[in-house]
Scaffold this motif. Structure first.
Motif, PDB file in Angstrom:
ATOM      1  N   VAL A 125       0.834  -1.205   0.000  1.00 34.25           N
ATOM      2  CA  VAL A 125       0.000   0.000   0.000  1.00 34.25           C
ATOM      3  C   VAL A 125       0.870   1.257   0.000  1.00 34.25           C
ATOM      4  CG1 VAL A 125      -1.657   1.330   1.373  1.00 34.25           C
ATOM      5  CG2 VAL A 125      -2.007  -1.125   1.020  1.00 34.25           C
ATOM      6  N   SER A 126       2.037   1.186   0.637  1.00 34.37           N
ATOM      7  CA  SER A 126       2.915   2.357   0.663  1.00 34.37           C
ATOM      8  C   SER A 126       3.414   2.727  -0.736  1.00 34.37           C
ATOM      9  CB  SER A 126       4.117   2.102   1.581  1.00 34.37           C
ATOM     10  OG  SER A 126       5.129   1.329   0.954  1.00 34.37           O
ATOM     11  N   ALA A 209      -8.728  -6.658  -2.467  1.00 31.68           N
ATOM     12  CA  ALA A 209      -9.874  -6.061  -3.156  1.00 31.68           C
ATOM     13  C   ALA A 209      -9.487  -5.493  -4.517  1.00 31.68           C
ATOM     14  CB  ALA A 209     -10.494  -4.966  -2.289  1.00 31.68           C
ATOM     15  N   LEU A 210      -8.266  -5.012  -4.643  1.00 31.75           N
ATOM     16  CA  LEU A 210      -7.825  -4.436  -5.915  1.00 31.75           C
ATOM     17  C   LEU A 210      -7.809  -5.466  -7.038  1.00 31.75           C
ATOM     18  CD1 LEU A 210      -4.889  -2.150  -4.707  1.00 31.75           C
ATOM     19  CD2 LEU A 210      -7.093  -1.415  -5.613  1.00 31.75           C
ATOM     20  N   ALA A 211      -7.771  -6.738  -6.676  1.00 24.69           N
ATOM     21  CA  ALA A 211      -7.743  -7.799  -7.688  1.00 24.69           C
ATOM     22  C   ALA A 211      -9.131  -8.161  -8.206  1.00 24.69           C
ATOM     23  CB  ALA A 211      -7.063  -9.044  -7.117  1.00 24.69           C
ATOM     24  N   ASN A 212     -10.175  -7.582  -7.621  1.00 24.44           N
ATOM     25  CA  ASN A 212     -11.541  -7.916  -8.030  1.00 24.44           C
ATOM     26  C   ASN A 212     -11.908  -7.167  -9.317  1.00 24.44           C
ATOM     27  OD1 ASN A 212     -14.209  -8.700  -8.150  1.00 24.44           O
ATOM     28  ND2 ASN A 212     -14.893  -7.167  -6.665  1.00 24.44           N
ATOM     29  N   PRO A 213     -12.157  -7.867 -10.405  1.00 18.22           N
ATOM     30  CA  PRO A 213     -12.467  -7.185 -11.667  1.00 18.22           C
ATOM     31  C   PRO A 213     -13.811  -6.475 -11.666  1.00 18.22           C
ATOM     32  CG  PRO A 213     -12.769  -9.547 -11.910  1.00 18.22           C
ATOM     33  CD  PRO A 213     -12.144  -9.341 -10.564  1.00 18.22           C
ATOM     34  N   SER A 214     -14.658  -6.787 -10.686  1.00 18.88           N
ATOM     35  CA  SER A 214     -15.999  -6.176 -10.635  1.00 18.88           C
ATOM     36  C   SER A 214     -16.012  -4.851  -9.881  1.00 18.88           C
ATOM     37  CB  SER A 214     -16.991  -7.144  -9.980  1.00 18.88           C
ATOM     38  OG  SER A 214     -17.066  -8.355 -10.715  1.00 18.88           O
TER      39      SER A 214
END
Length: 264
Positions: A125-126, A209-214
């Motif tokens: 995240v940094s 969550a960033l990996a969720n395509p939706s």
């Protein structure tokens, strides 16, 4: 599971000569002994929860002027599961601890403890341009409560202290050091450590969550503001968790019970 070293093994561990970067000599008062105990607990828990980074990073606690000033801190040459009360140093022989922790204590007199971590999710995240996003309940405590400091290389230049002080500002309880890691702050060791635990947890959620395509459902600013206030009261980090964590270490034989008859 990690086990404490035996007494024989601990005698073989290298001992560093403590020194004080303050003007005072450390007085081993009852308050200092309790600080050492809390710091030992924080190091043991950091190892047990997989938040350590070999011998690196530091956890510290401010020492009152009456007891010598400066701060107690990680030795910097030991694995975290090796660190007990007697291993904690008065200030540090590691310049990076003096630069980072010293800067925060100098600029934030109400802060009494700092946890600096390089955990996988926090470091990820940094390095994100958007920084920390408050996506779940545990993240509400960080809403409008995070400051950022750009990476300047390994923190061995005391001139960086002024810039760290400006970055942390007057009220943030978390400093994300971009491309580096993070520091969490507290009025107690327990508050700072539990805040670090939740920081790593919410960073893990954000990265996943960033990996969720939706896409991502984000809480409204109004809800986050409300929940952030709740975390300043009965749900203050460490208020409930820290005593339970300390009792856990006592049951495991990692921490000795407090001697109520201990005198200065």
């Amino acid at each position: 599971m990690l086990f404490p070293p035996t007494a024989h093994f601990r005698r073989l561990l290298p001992k560093l000569r403590p020194f004080s970067s303050s003007t005072g000599v450390l007085r081993e008062s009852k308050e200092v002994k309790l600080l050492r105990r809390d710091l030992a607990a924080a190091h043991q828990l950091t190892a047990r929860y997989g938040m350590d980074d070999l011998v690196w990073n530091h956890i510290s606690a401010r020492v009152s002027d009456e007891d010598g000033g400066g701060f107690l801190v990680t030795p910097g040459t030991m694995m975290y599961e090796e660190i007990f009360s007697d291993d904690i140093l008065h200030s540090s022989e590691n310049v990076t601890a003096n630069v980072i922790h010293g800067a925060i204590y100098e600029n934030r007199p109400e802060i009494n403890a700092i946890v600096h971590i390089h955990t996988h999710a926090v470091c990820t995240v940094s390095a994100l341009p958007q920084g920390l996003e408050c996506l779940v309940q545990d993240a509400a405590q960080f809403y409008d409560n995070v400051a950022y400091h750009p990476w300047e290389g390994i923190s061995e230049d005391y001139a960086e202290q002024e810039r760290i002080g400006k970055s942390i500002g007057p009220s943030a309880m978390c400093l994300i050091m971009q491309n580096h890691g993070a520091c969490t702050l507290g009025k107690t060791v327990g508050e700072a450590w539990v805040r670090a635990y939740y920081l790593e947890k919410v960073c893990q959620v954000q990265v996943a969550a960033l990996a969720n395509p939706s896409g991502i459902i984000k809480p409204s600013p109004e809800v986050l503001k409300h929940a952030a206030k709740q975390y300043e009261g009965d749900y203050l980090p460490g208020k409930c968790e820290w005593p339970a964590l300390v009792r856990h270490l006592e049951r495991q034989g990692i921490l000795e019970p407090i001697d109520d008859d201990d005198e200065d």
